[in-house]
Structure formats: C-alpha cells, structure tokens
Scaffold this motif. Structure first.
Motif, short mmCIF file in Angstrom:
data_model
loop_
_atom_site.label_atom_id
_atom_site.label_comp_id
_atom_site.label_asym_id
_atom_site.label_seq_id
_atom_site.Cartn_x
_atom_site.Cartn_y
_atom_site.Cartn_z
N UNK A 134 0.84 -1.18 0.00
CA UNK A 134 0.00 0.00 0.00
C UNK A 134 0.89 1.24 0.00
N UNK A 135 0.68 2.10 -0.95
CA UNK A 135 1.48 3.32 -1.06
C UNK A 135 0.92 4.38 -0.11
N UNK A 136 1.82 5.12 0.48
CA UNK A 136 1.44 6.20 1.37
C UNK A 136 1.27 7.46 0.54
N UNK A 137 0.14 8.12 0.68
CA UNK A 137 -0.07 9.37 -0.04
C UNK A 137 -0.48 10.44 0.95
N UNK A 151 8.78 17.07 0.83
CA UNK A 151 7.80 18.12 0.55
C UNK A 151 8.00 18.66 -0.88
N UNK A 152 6.92 18.68 -1.63
CA UNK A 152 6.96 19.08 -3.04
C UNK A 152 7.49 20.50 -3.19
N UNK A 153 7.04 21.42 -2.34
CA UNK A 153 7.47 22.82 -2.50
C UNK A 153 8.97 22.97 -2.29
N UNK A 187 8.29 9.30 -6.93
CA UNK A 187 7.65 10.52 -7.41
C UNK A 187 8.64 11.69 -7.43
N UNK A 188 9.47 11.78 -6.39
CA UNK A 188 10.47 12.85 -6.32
C UNK A 188 11.46 12.72 -7.46
N UNK A 234 9.52 11.17 7.62
CA UNK A 234 9.35 9.71 7.58
C UNK A 234 7.99 9.32 8.12
N UNK A 235 7.31 8.49 7.35
CA UNK A 235 6.07 7.86 7.78
C UNK A 235 6.42 6.39 7.90
#
Length: 64
Positions: free
Chosen positions: A1-4, A48-50, A13-14, A40-41
């Motif tokens: 399961x991917x964390x979103x 962070x995207x920004x 994604x990065x 970290x989760x």
C-alpha cells in the motif's frame, strides 16, 4: 500500500519530478546538506513538493 499525503512525494515521485533516478534521490538525500530533508512515515521517506521545487530551481539539471 502506497502512502499518499498531499504535498509530499515518495522517492519514485520525487525522482520523476527532479528528472533523476530513484537512487540519485537517495544519494542526494545522504550527501547534500542543502537537499530537502524528508519526513518519515514509518520507514518511508516523503519529501515536501514545495521544497523539492525550490531546490531544483536553485540547482538546474546539467544541460538545461
């Protein structure tokens, strides 16, 4: 399961955002003090995207 989590991206994604390999994201994370620190989760790092976008703006990819 991917964390979103909105506003955060995993290494895959990065890497796509920065146009580098997943391994290069991990290398940047461990070797560059100015690379954004992940949150970290569990054991999964999320960036962070920004901050990724800001880092890329100040570090253009070679040849761009």
């Amino acid at each position: 399961m991917a964390i979103t989590i909105p506003g955060y991206e995993d290494a895959r994604q990065a890497a796509a955002r920065l146009k580098v390999t997943v391994q290069h994201v991990y290398n940047l994370n461990s070797s560059r003090a100015d690379f954004p620190a992940p949150v970290y989760v569990g054991r999964t790092p999320l960036w962070p995207v920004d901050r990724l976008d800001a880092w890329r703006a100040t570090h253009p990819k070679r040849g761009d």
